[in-house]
Design a protein around this motif. Structure first.
Motif, PDB file in Angstrom:
ATOM      1  N   THR A  74      37.753  49.630  69.662  1.00 58.04           N
ATOM      2  CA  THR A  74      37.936  48.561  68.687  1.00 58.04           C
ATOM      3  C   THR A  74      38.348  49.180  67.357  1.00 58.04           C
ATOM      4  O   THR A  74      37.760  50.180  66.928  1.00 58.04           O
ATOM      5  CB  THR A  74      36.646  47.751  68.506  1.00 58.04           C
ATOM      6  N   PHE A  75      39.354  48.596  66.715  1.00 55.30           N
ATOM      7  CA  PHE A  75      39.911  49.144  65.483  1.00 55.30           C
ATOM      8  C   PHE A  75      39.657  48.202  64.311  1.00 55.30           C
ATOM      9  O   PHE A  75      39.584  46.985  64.465  1.00 55.30           O
ATOM     10  CB  PHE A  75      41.426  49.349  65.637  1.00 55.30           C
ATOM     11  N   ASP A  76      39.569  48.794  63.117  1.00 57.22           N
ATOM     12  CA  ASP A  76      39.466  48.001  61.895  1.00 57.22           C
ATOM     13  C   ASP A  76      40.003  48.858  60.759  1.00 57.22           C
ATOM     14  O   ASP A  76      39.892  50.095  60.800  1.00 57.22           O
ATOM     15  CB  ASP A  76      38.019  47.599  61.621  1.00 57.22           C
ATOM     16  N   GLY A  77      40.600  48.218  59.755  1.00 57.22           N
ATOM     17  CA  GLY A  77      41.139  48.991  58.652  1.00 57.22           C
ATOM     18  C   GLY A  77      41.784  48.119  57.598  1.00 57.22           C
ATOM     19  O   GLY A  77      41.759  46.886  57.678  1.00 57.22           O
ATOM     20  N   ASP A  78      42.385  48.766  56.613  1.00 60.36           N
ATOM     21  CA  ASP A  78      43.019  48.028  55.530  1.00 60.36           C
ATOM     22  C   ASP A  78      44.427  47.588  55.923  1.00 60.36           C
ATOM     23  O   ASP A  78      44.831  47.705  57.086  1.00 60.36           O
ATOM     24  CB  ASP A  78      43.004  48.851  54.233  1.00 60.36           C
ATOM     25  N   GLU A  79      45.184  47.096  54.932  1.00 66.62           N
ATOM     26  CA  GLU A  79      46.502  46.527  55.232  1.00 66.62           C
ATOM     27  C   GLU A  79      47.502  47.564  55.737  1.00 66.62           C
ATOM     28  O   GLU A  79      48.540  47.207  56.291  1.00 66.62           O
ATOM     29  CB  GLU A  79      47.056  45.826  53.986  1.00 66.62           C
ATOM     30  N   THR A  80      47.216  48.847  55.565  1.00 68.56           N
ATOM     31  CA  THR A  80      48.131  49.889  56.052  1.00 68.56           C
ATOM     32  C   THR A  80      47.803  50.317  57.474  1.00 68.56           C
ATOM     33  O   THR A  80      48.511  51.138  58.052  1.00 68.56           O
ATOM     34  CB  THR A  80      48.049  51.139  55.149  1.00 68.56           C
ATOM     35  N   PHE A  81      46.759  49.764  58.048  1.00 64.79           N
ATOM     36  CA  PHE A  81      46.235  50.221  59.335  1.00 64.79           C
ATOM     37  C   PHE A  81      46.663  49.237  60.421  1.00 64.79           C
ATOM     38  O   PHE A  81      45.935  48.306  60.778  1.00 64.79           O
ATOM     39  CB  PHE A  81      44.705  50.296  59.248  1.00 64.79           C
ATOM     40  N   ALA A  82      47.875  49.400  60.932  1.00 61.84           N
ATOM     41  CA  ALA A  82      48.445  48.454  61.898  1.00 61.84           C
ATOM     42  C   ALA A  82      48.042  48.847  63.313  1.00 61.84           C
ATOM     43  O   ALA A  82      48.787  49.480  64.051  1.00 61.84           O
ATOM     44  CB  ALA A  82      49.962  48.419  61.775  1.00 61.84           C
ATOM     45  N   ALA A  83      46.832  48.486  63.696  1.00 67.78           N
ATOM     46  CA  ALA A  83      46.296  48.830  65.010  1.00 67.78           C
ATOM     47  C   ALA A  83      45.989  47.570  65.797  1.00 67.78           C
ATOM     48  O   ALA A  83      45.752  46.511  65.220  1.00 67.78           O
ATOM     49  CB  ALA A  83      45.014  49.644  64.860  1.00 67.78           C
ATOM     50  N   PRO A  84      45.973  47.663  67.131  1.00 65.73           N
ATOM     51  CA  PRO A  84      45.472  46.528  67.909  1.00 65.73           C
ATOM     52  C   PRO A  84      43.999  46.334  67.611  1.00 65.73           C
ATOM     53  O   PRO A  84      43.283  47.294  67.336  1.00 65.73           O
ATOM     54  CB  PRO A  84      45.688  46.968  69.362  1.00 65.73           C
ATOM     55  N   ARG A  85      43.534  45.110  67.642  1.00 69.76           N
ATOM     56  CA  ARG A  85      42.131  44.843  67.345  1.00 69.76           C
ATOM     57  C   ARG A  85      41.222  45.518  68.363  1.00 69.76           C
ATOM     58  O   ARG A  85      40.229  46.136  68.006  1.00 69.76           O
ATOM     59  CB  ARG A  85      41.879  43.328  67.316  1.00 69.76           C
ATOM     60  N   SER A  86      41.555  45.375  69.637  1.00 68.19           N
ATOM     61  CA  SER A  86      40.706  45.941  70.674  1.00 68.19           C
ATOM     62  C   SER A  86      41.518  46.152  71.939  1.00 68.19           C
ATOM     63  O   SER A  86      42.378  45.336  72.267  1.00 68.19           O
ATOM     64  CB  SER A  86      39.520  45.023  70.965  1.00 68.19           C
ATOM     65  N   ILE A  87      41.260  47.259  72.638  1.00 70.91           N
ATOM     66  CA  ILE A  87      41.844  47.507  73.955  1.00 70.91           C
ATOM     67  C   ILE A  87      40.719  47.923  74.890  1.00 70.91           C
ATOM     68  O   ILE A  87      39.983  48.857  74.614  1.00 70.91           O
ATOM     69  CB  ILE A  87      42.924  48.602  73.911  1.00 70.91           C
ATOM     70  N   GLY A  88      40.581  47.193  75.979  1.00 71.97           N
ATOM     71  CA  GLY A  88      39.531  47.499  76.951  1.00 71.97           C
ATOM     72  C   GLY A  88      38.725  46.271  77.274  1.00 71.97           C
ATOM     73  O   GLY A  88      39.236  45.147  77.283  1.00 71.97           O
ATOM     74  N   ALA A  89      37.448  46.453  77.556  1.00 75.96           N
ATOM     75  CA  ALA A  89      36.562  45.334  77.871  1.00 75.96           C
ATOM     76  C   ALA A  89      36.415  44.447  76.624  1.00 75.96           C
ATOM     77  O   ALA A  89      36.599  44.926  75.506  1.00 75.96           O
ATOM     78  CB  ALA A  89      35.208  45.861  78.320  1.00 75.96           C
TER      79      ALA A  89
END
Length: 285
Positions: A74-89
């Motif tokens: 699970t990912f979280d970050g500021d406006e520069t952090f373009a990650a998927p919210r979650s991958i997996g279960a």
């Protein structure tokens, strides 16, 4: 369990977010405290995926993870952090479109969130974090131990070095049903239940046919279908095997009892080696 395209998407996401940066690594849960201490403060040099295994390089050490049935990043970050919210279960996410972490971030200054649930590992940069929960495997290994793991795996359709001929040769040696062999990670690494059902349908192969009785030409076609559709999964973050003008996303997966989109016959659901198997008895021979 996440299918192989999700692990390759994880590798790409980590490389884009963290490559070349020193990361703070901790184990909020505490179960991986010793491993986290080995990695803390090291430079992240990139990831590679093989099937459902992820290898993350930190200088001369590697974080080896396998999500299994219940693991997720699970990912979280500021406006520069373009990650998927979650991958997996949870498993309902598998095959579904992903949401960017930045799309649900609160307005204003980003603050590092408190760990949610039993976080085995947290990787942190100044602008974002990645939390691992519920993995089947999570360990720190030396670089040369990667070969020990991958030697037990079949070719991965998503890797540039994948050997489709090795898959064909292995399948032709075995009497077990081809529907079992596609789920056997020592025969081909990465496909799960969705790709198994859809690729066999598209190839017109009865899942119960023994591997040794599937022709080289049909196995070659099956391999190419896996390559094509799994690459589409990497590109889009979701599994869709039907043409764009279809309302349905799958031909047979989770369509038991419904009419086949090709022949109109009924899709069958039955067990195979403890997993749900979907097929069209008319189209698959």
């Amino acid at each position: 369990m996440p299918e192989g395209h999700s692990i390759h998407r994880l590798a790409a996401a980590f490389d884009e977010l963290f490559a070349g940066r020193q990361l703070a690594v901790c184990s909020p849960q505490g179960r991986f405290a010793d491993g986290a201490a080995l990695l803390d403060g090291r430079r992240y040099d990139g990831s590679e995926a093989w099937g459902k295994h992820l290898f993350q390089h930190f200088d001369d050490l590697v974080l080896h993870t396998h999500l299994g049935l219940y693991g997720s990043w699970t990912f979280d970050g500021d406006e520069t952090f373009a990650a998927p919210r979650s991958i997996g279960a949870p498993r309902r996410r598998i095959g579904e479109a992903e949401t960017l972490a930045t799309e649900i971030a609160q307005a204003g200054t980003w603050h590092v969130p408190e760990p949610r649930g039993q976080v085995r590992v947290r990787l942190a940069a100044t602008n974002g974090i990645a939390d691992l929960t519920g993995p089947n495997q999570c360990r720190v290994v030396a670089v040369d131990e990667i070969d020990t793991v991958t030697r037990r795996l079949g070719p991965d359709p998503l890797r540039a070095d994948a050997d489709g001929e090795a898959f064909i040769a292995r399948a032709r040696q075995l009497r077990r049903p081809i529907g079992e062999l596609i789920m056997d990670q020592s025969v081909v690494a990465g496909p799960g239940n969705i790709y198994r059902a859809e690729a066999l349908f598209l190839a017109g192969i009865d899942p119960h046919r023994p591997g040794e009785r599937v022709s080289v030409a049909r196995l070659s076609h099956l391999w190419e279908l896996l390559v094509t559709h799994m690459k589409n999964g990497v590109a889009t973050g979701k599994i869709v095997t039907t043409p764009h003008d279809f309302e349905e996303r799958y031909f047979v997966y989770q369509r038991d009892g419904l009419p086949c989109l090709r022949c109109g016959g009924r899709i069958v659901l039955e067990p195979m080696a403890g997993r749900k198997l979907y097929r069209c008895p008319r189209c698959q021979r």
